[in-house]
Design an enzyme around this catalytic site. Structure first.
Site, PDB file in Angstrom:
ATOM      1  N   HIS A  72     -39.102  85.648  42.798  1.00 14.15           N
ATOM      2  CA  HIS A  72     -37.884  85.420  43.577  1.00 14.15           C
ATOM      3  C   HIS A  72     -36.772  84.818  42.728  1.00 14.15           C
ATOM      4  O   HIS A  72     -35.598  84.961  43.064  1.00 14.15           O
ATOM      5  CB  HIS A  72     -38.195  84.530  44.777  1.00 14.15           C
ATOM      6  CG  HIS A  72     -38.863  85.263  45.894  1.00 14.15           C
ATOM      7  ND1 HIS A  72     -38.681  84.942  47.220  1.00 14.15           N
ATOM      8  CD2 HIS A  72     -39.705  86.333  45.890  1.00 14.15           C
ATOM      9  CE1 HIS A  72     -39.390  85.777  47.980  1.00 14.15           C
ATOM     10  NE2 HIS A  72     -40.021  86.619  47.184  1.00 14.15           N
ATOM     11  N   ASP A  73     -37.137  84.166  41.644  1.00 11.12           N
ATOM     12  CA  ASP A  73     -36.121  83.674  40.709  1.00 11.12           C
ATOM     13  C   ASP A  73     -35.500  84.836  39.943  1.00 11.12           C
ATOM     14  O   ASP A  73     -34.273  84.971  39.863  1.00 11.12           O
ATOM     15  CB  ASP A  73     -36.755  82.678  39.733  1.00 11.12           C
ATOM     16  CG  ASP A  73     -35.748  82.102  38.751  1.00 11.12           C
ATOM     17  OD1 ASP A  73     -34.595  81.854  39.158  1.00 11.12           O
ATOM     18  OD2 ASP A  73     -36.111  81.884  37.583  1.00 11.12           O
ATOM     19  N   VAL A  76     -32.806  87.250  41.447  1.00  6.75           N
ATOM     20  CA  VAL A  76     -31.498  86.692  41.800  1.00  6.75           C
ATOM     21  C   VAL A  76     -30.822  86.188  40.530  1.00  6.75           C
ATOM     22  O   VAL A  76     -31.135  85.111  40.033  1.00  6.75           O
ATOM     23  CB  VAL A  76     -31.646  85.548  42.825  1.00  6.75           C
ATOM     24  CG1 VAL A  76     -30.273  85.022  43.229  1.00  6.75           C
ATOM     25  CG2 VAL A  76     -32.413  86.024  44.053  1.00  6.75           C
ATOM     26  N   SER A  82     -32.629  79.383  38.948  1.00  5.77           N
ATOM     27  CA  SER A  82     -31.676  79.048  40.013  1.00  5.77           C
ATOM     28  C   SER A  82     -32.393  78.760  41.328  1.00  5.77           C
ATOM     29  O   SER A  82     -31.892  78.000  42.160  1.00  5.77           O
ATOM     30  CB  SER A  82     -30.645  80.164  40.191  1.00  5.77           C
ATOM     31  OG  SER A  82     -31.263  81.408  40.482  1.00  5.77           O
TER      32      SER A  82
END
Length: 353
Positions: A72-73, A76, A82
């Site tokens: 998931h990092d 994005v 983030s």
């Protein structure tokens, strides 16, 4: 801390003086390499591994949770840590995104991991690289492949909530939507999608994300027709219609904590837990993914090889390198007085070349 005008002027003088070196450093760092910390922090992988091993004693889910954080990092704005940032007055955290809210976990473990790394190698290892190493180690500790990950990333200066909502694949995605989501971040090979989806070979999911499949698929009042009927009854027992929506279900009922190829065996038997998983084998658009599901189901090493390649490709999505970003001291917050931290980072980076 208040900076006087002379202090600020001196800082900018340093930056200007380093201008050419910064450009050279940035260009030199564009290529990630597994040897990035061999001299500056040779024990970083062992430190990360030890933290995960200690956590696994009390939380068997943590390996899958860390892998999911990394995924998931990277989806994005690239793998820039983030996702680890908390809310500030300047931006909203990605932890509040649809794909992360009340489901992304493992942040306290990352905090302990970072503290241990900082004690051994102050201001050296980025949170982005540490999370990348942690994902690899989590896979290996769960019985999956072992490999050296390319390193040299730096940490973002902000979070991207809107981008997270736009980029993260949802559990109800159809295969065309999944392909578009992966293609949007540069992962345009069918093997990227199918191999990385294999991360669901361990870990858990919440009932709320499968209730529609079990009871009212596409507002038909019926279950998803691609679900194995025996598996459907098992899932209904675990997730009653009016039960606890946050109750957890194993992605793989066969070997729920092991990283293996049983995920693909499940798909062949129409036992994928979430819609986006089963789409890889049951969608009318799956002509290019079905052969890969079959190949990975038939050969563990075939899956492992494809997974490592796809992980490295995902890890190379628009990396923040060189003099971009910073090396956070606390993965939850951007460094205070970041200008001075960045000047020190630049000096350290250039001197290490």
């Amino acid at each position: 801390m208040h900076f006087s005008s002379s202090s600020t002027s001196s800082t900018w003088t340093i930056l200007i003086t380093l201008g050419c070196l910064m450009l050279h450093a940035s260009l030199s760092a564009a290529q990630l390499t597994p040897t990035f910390y061999d001299r500056s922090c040779p024990n970083v992988t062992n430190i990360v591994r030890e933290t995960i091993v200690n956590e696994l004693r009390s939380d068997p889910r943590i390996a899958a949770s860390i892998l999911r954080l990394h995924f998931h990092d990277c989806f994005v704005n690239g793998c820039d840590a983030s996702i680890l940032l908390d809310n500030t007055t300047s931006f909203r955290t990605e932890k509040d995104a649809f794909g992360n809210a009340n489901s992304a976990r493992g942040f306290p473990v990352i905090d302990r991991m970072k503290a241990a790394v900082e004690r051994a190698c102050p201001r050296t290892v980025s949170c982005a690289d540490m999370l990348t190493i942690a994902a690899q180690q989590s896979v290996t500790l769960a019985g999956g492949p072992s490999w050296r990950v390319p390193l040299g990333r730096r940490d973002s200066l902000q979070a991207f909530l809107e981008l997270a909502n736009a980029n993260l694949p949802a559990p109800f995605f159809t295969l065309p939507q999944l392909k578009a989501s992966f293609r949007n971040v540069g992962l345009d090979r069918p093997s990227d999608l199918v191999a990385l989806s294999g991360g669901h070979t361990f870990g858990k999911n919440q009932c709320q994300f499968i209730l529609d499949r079990l009871y009212n698929f596409s507002n038909t009042g019926l279950p998803d027709p691609t679900l194995n009927t025996t598996y459907l009854q098992t899932l209904r027992g675990l997730c009653p219609l009016n039960g606890n929506r946050s109750a957890l279900v194993d992605f793989d009922l066969r070997t729920p904590t092991v990283f293996d190829n049983k995920y693909y065996v499940n798909l062949k038997e129409r036992k994928g837990l979430i819609q986006s998983d089963q789409e890889l084998f049951s969608s009318p658009n799956a002509t290019d993914t079905i052969p890969l599901v079959r190949a990975y189901a038939d050969g563990t090493q075939t899956f492992f090889n494809a997974f490592v390649e796809a992980m490295n490709r995902m890890g190379n999505i628009t990396p923040t390198t060189g003099t971009q970003g910073q090396i956070r001291l606390n993965c939850r917050v951007v460094n205070s007085n970041s200008l001075l931290h960045d000047v020190v980072d630049i000096v350290d980076f250039v001197s290490s070349m």
